[in-house]
Design an enzyme around this catalytic site. Sequence first.
Site, PDB file in Angstrom:
ATOM      1  CD  GLU A 289      -3.165  -0.603   2.153  1.00  0.00           C
ATOM      2  OE1 GLU A 289      -3.010   0.210   3.144  1.00  0.00           O
ATOM      3  OE2 GLU A 289      -4.402  -1.065   1.953  1.00  0.00           O
ATOM      4  CG  HIS A 310       8.064 -29.491  -0.639  1.00  0.00           C
ATOM      5  ND1 HIS A 310       8.645 -30.588  -0.738  1.00  0.00           N
ATOM      6  CD2 HIS A 310       8.970 -28.910   0.495  1.00  0.00           C
ATOM      7  CE1 HIS A 310       9.821 -30.794  -0.111  1.00  0.00           C
ATOM      8  NE2 HIS A 310       9.883 -30.005   0.614  1.00  0.00           N
ATOM      9  CE  LYS A 424     -12.160   0.704   0.968  1.00  0.00           C
ATOM     10  NZ  LYS A 424     -11.680   1.738   2.010  1.00  0.00           N
TER      11      LYS A 424
HETATM   12  O1  PA5 Z   1      -3.363   1.080   5.834  1.00  0.00           O
HETATM   13  C1  PA5 Z   1      -4.731   1.538   5.686  1.00  0.00           C
HETATM   14  O2  PA5 Z   1      -4.851   2.572   5.682  1.00  0.00           O
HETATM   15  C2  PA5 Z   1      -5.936   0.476   5.251  1.00  0.00           C
HETATM   16  O3  PA5 Z   1      -5.306  -0.579   4.997  1.00  0.00           O
HETATM   17  C3  PA5 Z   1      -6.783   0.478   6.403  1.00  0.00           C
HETATM   18  O4  PA5 Z   1      -6.174   0.162   7.550  1.00  0.00           O
HETATM   19  C4  PA5 Z   1      -7.859  -0.493   6.010  1.00  0.00           C
HETATM   20  O5  PA5 Z   1      -8.470  -0.102   4.881  1.00  0.00           O
HETATM   21  C5  PA5 Z   1      -8.862  -0.228   7.399  1.00  0.00           C
HETATM   22  O6  PA5 Z   1      -9.393   0.907   7.461  1.00  0.00           O
HETATM   23  P1  PA5 Z   1      -9.953   1.515   8.612  1.00  0.00           P
HETATM   24  O7  PA5 Z   1      -9.116   1.439  10.035  1.00  0.00           O
HETATM   25  O8  PA5 Z   1     -10.651   2.732   8.280  1.00  0.00           O
HETATM   26  O9  PA5 Z   1     -11.337   0.642   8.679  1.00  0.00           O
END
Ligand code: PA5
Length: 451
Positions: A289, A310, A424
Amino acid sequence: MINIKVNIDKVLDFVRLEEIHAFQTEINKHHKALLNKTGKGNDFLGWMDLPSEIDNKLISSIESDAQKISEIADVYVVIGIGGSYLGARAVIEALSHNFINLLSNKKKPLILYAGQNISEDYLSELLDILDKKDYAMTVISKSGTTTEPAIAFRILKNHMENKYGKKEARKRIIAVTDISKGALKKLADDEGYKTYIVPDDVGGRYSVLTPVGLLPIAVAGFDINSLINGAKTMQQFNASTSSINDNPIALYAATRNAIYKKGKIIEIMVNYQPNLFYVTEWWKQLYGESEGKENKGIFPAGVNFTTDLHSLGQYIQDGLRLIFETVLTIENSHRELLIPADKENLDGLNYIAGKRINKVNKMAELGTMIAHVDGGVPNIKITVPNINENILGQLIYFYEMACAISGYILNVNPFDQPGVEAYKKNMFALLGKPGFEKETESIKKNNFLSH
Ligand code: PA5
């Protein structure tokens, strides 16, 4: 003293040392920009000071809640996804007995997870378990609007209220969310749940050292002070130098980027201990990310050896040469187990009789590294002496800081994640969420619904 070593000897057939050291000037600049909070995404750098600035009162409150929970619950459900899930699970599983689910003498609640998928079977089967167990739960969402944990929480809240009544359920629920915004904050306030705050300047994947990670880790019975102290040791060390020769964070960031420049675009994180599976998952999220944007970035993958030797081992040895490996190696195991001698020796194993399993694992590791390097896969080695809270704290800070520097080397903002919104939007449109009518029309027009 820090306990993390980075060894790059086995990348030098692919990248010259000078090519790695060529990153020094750039790393000095990025290191400084991070410490001075002047670079891209600098409103999300709160994670950098968490270890040194965490409030002791917050730690005590988390520990006291963890104690209360362990008195009333056999099971603790942690509801969250992405950064609101993976850090806690990484630490808990790394420190837990491999068969904790089956241990009968547990002193602490068993941690189960929800909200990290939208599987009807998973949630239904979780309810089967919760019907028969005393449980408590925490719902973690910084934005407070994420669909997966919101669905899981709605289901479990109903279940809990039916099981215990609304008043008792209220005592068994803790929310971890933003200080002021989001549906979860409003719900927690309306229902009167105990709430912990995710600081504004800490993004999800950098939030394991906030209540997001600390609360579940404390409920599982682990020493959050030691975890934070480990991270603090790494924070202080990192602040003292950005030299590639002296700081393993700088060395890791420079080396992986030097290899990437040679066209090796996939980094596989390797472990030889099954309870590190979620450490790799956490690392994958952190790096994926943070770096994968603007059509750039090293693709973070993970394997569990020797299991995956494996299966994926074949590809790593012989497939497309786009891969490099980073092995997280743990020098010592906690337990000792020897291979017994056998008179018949039908399995032919007497040549290793009397040896520790860990020794055999280490030889598998060494043999694999030699084979993969011979096969054209550069190999970075990160070594820690063993796994405990302190060392995990060091590793967390090590990986976070190296990720931030690497993101800056790529010239992206390592603290945003615009790409995760795309799925989303479509999901909301397909489900008919108000406000997504235009997207629904476009999906219909493109005939996707017939697939
Ligand atoms: O790193 C990030 O920002 C995302 O992976 C969020 O942690 C994830 O989408 C969950 O978001 P939230 O804590 O707002 O539910």
